[in-house]
Design a protein around this motif. Sequence first.
Motif, PDB file in Angstrom:
ATOM      1  N   VAL A 136       0.833  -1.208   0.000  1.00 24.27           N
ATOM      2  CA  VAL A 136       0.000   0.000   0.000  1.00 24.27           C
ATOM      3  C   VAL A 136       0.866   1.256   0.000  1.00 24.27           C
ATOM      4  O   VAL A 136       0.489   2.275  -0.591  1.00 24.27           O
ATOM      5  CB  VAL A 136      -0.986  -0.003   1.191  1.00 24.27           C
ATOM      6  CG1 VAL A 136      -2.042  -1.077   1.008  1.00 24.27           C
ATOM      7  CG2 VAL A 136      -0.285  -0.178   2.529  1.00 24.27           C
ATOM      8  N   ILE A 137       2.033   1.183   0.647  1.00 20.63           N
ATOM      9  CA  ILE A 137       2.941   2.339   0.627  1.00 20.63           C
ATOM     10  C   ILE A 137       3.458   2.571  -0.793  1.00 20.63           C
ATOM     11  O   ILE A 137       3.510   3.705  -1.287  1.00 20.63           O
ATOM     12  CB  ILE A 137       4.103   2.138   1.617  1.00 20.63           C
ATOM     13  CG1 ILE A 137       3.582   2.120   3.061  1.00 20.63           C
ATOM     14  CG2 ILE A 137       5.142   3.250   1.461  1.00 20.63           C
ATOM     15  CD1 ILE A 137       4.629   1.730   4.083  1.00 20.63           C
ATOM     16  N   LEU A 138       3.858   1.477  -1.457  1.00 19.45           N
ATOM     17  CA  LEU A 138       4.325   1.602  -2.836  1.00 19.45           C
ATOM     18  C   LEU A 138       3.222   2.106  -3.754  1.00 19.45           C
ATOM     19  O   LEU A 138       3.465   2.931  -4.636  1.00 19.45           O
ATOM     20  CB  LEU A 138       4.834   0.248  -3.334  1.00 19.45           C
ATOM     21  CG  LEU A 138       6.230  -0.165  -2.883  1.00 19.45           C
ATOM     22  CD1 LEU A 138       6.502  -1.619  -3.256  1.00 19.45           C
ATOM     23  CD2 LEU A 138       7.287   0.740  -3.498  1.00 19.45           C
ATOM     24  N   LEU A 139       2.011   1.600  -3.551  1.00 18.26           N
ATOM     25  CA  LEU A 139       0.886   2.070  -4.363  1.00 18.26           C
ATOM     26  C   LEU A 139       0.767   3.586  -4.283  1.00 18.26           C
ATOM     27  O   LEU A 139       0.606   4.263  -5.306  1.00 18.26           O
ATOM     28  CB  LEU A 139      -0.406   1.412  -3.863  1.00 18.26           C
ATOM     29  CG  LEU A 139      -1.718   1.995  -4.414  1.00 18.26           C
ATOM     30  CD1 LEU A 139      -1.784   1.847  -5.919  1.00 18.26           C
ATOM     31  CD2 LEU A 139      -2.912   1.319  -3.748  1.00 18.26           C
ATOM     32  N   ALA A 140       0.847   4.123  -3.075  1.00 22.93           N
ATOM     33  CA  ALA A 140       0.690   5.567  -2.890  1.00 22.93           C
ATOM     34  C   ALA A 140       1.861   6.356  -3.442  1.00 22.93           C
ATOM     35  O   ALA A 140       1.725   7.555  -3.727  1.00 22.93           O
ATOM     36  CB  ALA A 140       0.511   5.880  -1.407  1.00 22.93           C
ATOM     37  N   GLY A 141       3.022   5.701  -3.609  1.00 22.91           N
ATOM     38  CA  GLY A 141       4.198   6.425  -4.078  1.00 22.91           C
ATOM     39  C   GLY A 141       4.470   6.326  -5.560  1.00 22.91           C
ATOM     40  O   GLY A 141       5.221   7.138  -6.110  1.00 22.91           O
ATOM     41  N   LEU A 142       3.874   5.354  -6.228  1.00 25.02           N
ATOM     42  CA  LEU A 142       4.155   5.173  -7.654  1.00 25.02           C
ATOM     43  C   LEU A 142       3.674   6.374  -8.478  1.00 25.02           C
ATOM     44  O   LEU A 142       2.623   6.948  -8.177  1.00 25.02           O
ATOM     45  CB  LEU A 142       3.480   3.902  -8.161  1.00 25.02           C
ATOM     46  CG  LEU A 142       4.135   2.578  -7.749  1.00 25.02           C
ATOM     47  CD1 LEU A 142       3.253   1.400  -8.136  1.00 25.02           C
ATOM     48  CD2 LEU A 142       5.518   2.432  -8.392  1.00 25.02           C
ATOM     49  N   PRO A 143       4.426   6.765  -9.499  1.00 28.27           N
ATOM     50  CA  PRO A 143       4.012   7.899 -10.335  1.00 28.27           C
ATOM     51  C   PRO A 143       2.625   7.724 -10.939  1.00 28.27           C
ATOM     52  O   PRO A 143       1.888   8.691 -11.095  1.00 28.27           O
ATOM     53  CB  PRO A 143       5.093   7.942 -11.419  1.00 28.27           C
ATOM     54  CG  PRO A 143       6.289   7.317 -10.796  1.00 28.27           C
ATOM     55  CD  PRO A 143       5.758   6.254  -9.887  1.00 28.27           C
ATOM     56  N   ALA A 144       2.251   6.483 -11.278  1.00 29.84           N
ATOM     57  CA  ALA A 144       0.931   6.254 -11.863  1.00 29.84           C
ATOM     58  C   ALA A 144      -0.180   6.616 -10.878  1.00 29.84           C
ATOM     59  O   ALA A 144      -1.257   7.059 -11.281  1.00 29.84           O
ATOM     60  CB  ALA A 144       0.786   4.788 -12.287  1.00 29.84           C
ATOM     61  N   PHE A 145       0.078   6.437  -9.586  1.00 36.84           N
ATOM     62  CA  PHE A 145      -0.934   6.791  -8.584  1.00 36.84           C
ATOM     63  C   PHE A 145      -1.167   8.295  -8.582  1.00 36.84           C
ATOM     64  O   PHE A 145      -2.314   8.765  -8.581  1.00 36.84           O
ATOM     65  CB  PHE A 145      -0.475   6.331  -7.198  1.00 36.84           C
ATOM     66  CG  PHE A 145      -1.431   6.672  -6.087  1.00 36.84           C
ATOM     67  CD1 PHE A 145      -2.456   5.803  -5.751  1.00 36.84           C
ATOM     68  CD2 PHE A 145      -1.304   7.857  -5.372  1.00 36.84           C
ATOM     69  CE1 PHE A 145      -3.348   6.110  -4.729  1.00 36.84           C
ATOM     70  CE2 PHE A 145      -2.186   8.176  -4.355  1.00 36.84           C
ATOM     71  CZ  PHE A 145      -3.215   7.295  -4.031  1.00 36.84           C
ATOM     72  N   SER A 146      -0.099   9.078  -8.590  1.00 40.03           N
ATOM     73  CA  SER A 146      -0.268  10.532  -8.600  1.00 40.03           C
ATOM     74  C   SER A 146      -0.907  10.992  -9.901  1.00 40.03           C
ATOM     75  O   SER A 146      -1.656  11.971  -9.924  1.00 40.03           O
ATOM     76  CB  SER A 146       1.082  11.236  -8.386  1.00 40.03           C
ATOM     77  OG  SER A 146       1.962  10.987  -9.461  1.00 40.03           O
ATOM     78  N   ARG A 147      -0.638  10.280 -10.997  1.00 38.18           N
ATOM     79  CA  ARG A 147      -1.294  10.611 -12.256  1.00 38.18           C
ATOM     80  C   ARG A 147      -2.807  10.477 -12.120  1.00 38.18           C
ATOM     81  O   ARG A 147      -3.574  11.343 -12.551  1.00 38.18           O
ATOM     82  CB  ARG A 147      -0.768   9.693 -13.363  1.00 38.18           C
ATOM     83  CG  ARG A 147      -1.601   9.696 -14.656  1.00 38.18           C
ATOM     84  CD  ARG A 147      -1.468  11.014 -15.399  1.00 38.18           C
ATOM     85  NE  ARG A 147      -2.379  11.076 -16.527  1.00 38.18           N
ATOM     86  CZ  ARG A 147      -2.093  10.658 -17.758  1.00 38.18           C
ATOM     87  NH1 ARG A 147      -0.916  10.111 -18.024  1.00 38.18           N
ATOM     88  NH2 ARG A 147      -2.967  10.777 -18.722  1.00 38.18           N
ATOM     89  N   MET A 148      -3.253   9.382 -11.511  1.00 39.88           N
ATOM     90  CA  MET A 148      -4.691   9.172 -11.345  1.00 39.88           C
ATOM     91  C   MET A 148      -5.298  10.149 -10.355  1.00 39.88           C
ATOM     92  O   MET A 148      -6.408  10.644 -10.547  1.00 39.88           O
ATOM     93  CB  MET A 148      -4.962   7.736 -10.890  1.00 39.88           C
ATOM     94  CG  MET A 148      -4.764   6.697 -11.971  1.00 39.88           C
ATOM     95  SD  MET A 148      -5.183   5.030 -11.431  1.00 39.88           S
ATOM     96  CE  MET A 148      -3.831   4.692 -10.300  1.00 39.88           C
ATOM     97  N   SER A 149      -4.570  10.431  -9.284  1.00 42.06           N
ATOM     98  CA  SER A 149      -5.125  11.287  -8.237  1.00 42.06           C
ATOM     99  C   SER A 149      -5.165  12.754  -8.645  1.00 42.06           C
ATOM    100  O   SER A 149      -5.921  13.541  -8.068  1.00 42.06           O
ATOM    101  CB  SER A 149      -4.316  11.134  -6.942  1.00 42.06           C
ATOM    102  OG  SER A 149      -2.998  11.635  -7.109  1.00 42.06           O
TER     103      SER A 149
END
Length: 542
Positions: A136-149
């Motif tokens: 879950v920490i990696l999920l929140a840190g991946l560039p793709a996550f910030s792209r979606m958010s």
Amino acid sequence: MSTTLTDPDRAAPPPPAAPAGEGPGDAARSDRILVIGTAIALAVGLASSVWQLTMRPFWHDEAISVGATHQLRQTIRGTGGTMAVYYVLLDGWTALFGTSLVAVRSLSVLTALVAVVATALFVRRALRPLEGALAVILLAGLPAFSRMSQDARAYALAMVLTAACWICLDRALEADEADPGDRRAWPWFLALGPVAVVGVGSHGLFLLQLAPVMASVLFLPRRWHLVVRLLPAAVMTAVAVGALMSIGASDVGDWVPPLSADQARSFVGSMLTYDEWPELLLGGLMVVGVVVLVGRAVRSAALDRWRALVPVWWALVPPLALLVLSVPRPSLIGRYVMASVPGIAMLIAVGTVQLLPIGRPCGAASTRDRPSTARTAGRVLWGVAAVALVVVLVWGVALGRVTRGSLSYESWDDAAALVAEEARPGDALIFNPSGRGQFPDDTARPAFEAAWAREDPTVTPDVLSPARPLGEVRRFDDGVPLSELSELMMGYGRVWFVQFPGFGGTFRELLALEPAASAFQREQVTTFDGGVQVLLVVRNDR
């Protein structure tokens, strides 16, 4: 004294089994690790989402989202219902908070954080404690996550709904395994249907996420019994898909270029990171994660085997299916399957934990008989290796996030600022013409208009096509035929063109038509980052 007899075949189902490798009495400790990891993930996800949230103007698709809130029914009908659920949510959200950059994008920020929690609920049952917390920490840190958010589109919502589908199926299978004849599994099987329908209504290619969810039961004992229980969800999904197809959903997204090596390379980068060596690092850890989980599945009982393989299905099947789909129908755009990012994070986490010196020979039986000095040296060596791996992993993810923040973007703010600063009374403004003789529904206007709303111009040019004054951002506008537009230009001494290459035709087509072709000459052309162009033409006789 009375004795109560119970039927062992009808006994209450046991509590959720601890993940493989977890001993009795460790459940509370496991939950604490995951709770701490989820709290860190929410903090990381919030920080990553808020950082640079307003640095970029609305890009074209985000402006279309804003326009959809002003033309909700027309947008749902005109886009074949694609993203209808998201547009309805955004319509209510903007009614409360407005249409500023922060207001519109904050819905995706909130949805992405919900996805972190939903992923944590699933990994609690599927992965070991440290693996789940790291995932879950990696999920929140991946560039793709910030792209979606940070994107005012439906992709973060699709991620939440994908996690919800896996959670529903997990609970259903657990209850069904405890007692195949017990009706307590039915609510979870039935809940999968509405979640799937909402997912399809959020994005048509959500079907790529549903495919591994539904197909995964074929790898379990009593597969046909489970298929029967999934029939209601399958029927509901089929009805939803049929309804969308009947109103034109199949025609959406036909703009994607044909499949190529560069396109595939860009696709992989958008799913992982944007730098070569971090991409290789994360990809390598994913491979290790796949090997570990497949090996774990081979050694596990039915339900635990299914759970071990879910991250593999979640991470790999939708992107591979999209790649296959892109051969007959070009569709290879990373954001279409970014709901697979939680699965990717799980694979990276499992691969990372596998390489960490936890339970390794440094403290195990192989060093027990060695002198204390050798044991200490071994622990130090493994500890250094662990720290190095974590530092490299964190640095790689952070570097990818920073690189993503430095990528070029559609500079609609700059284009709007140029026109606002240099426009004179009596000027005209035209947006991307189409080679079909009229302006397409998707012109450059929505994004420019969203940027214009943040300007304070002293002069506003007359818009010739789409023919309405600048103001409310809309999803659809009626265009003017090129021949008629050429005639309209003759009433003005200066005409501004705003175009975005790839959206319809270019102004060469319009400026080649008489009478405008002979009456106007180019005065300036400005090309901004991301490809946005502003062209000014002036009458020869003025």
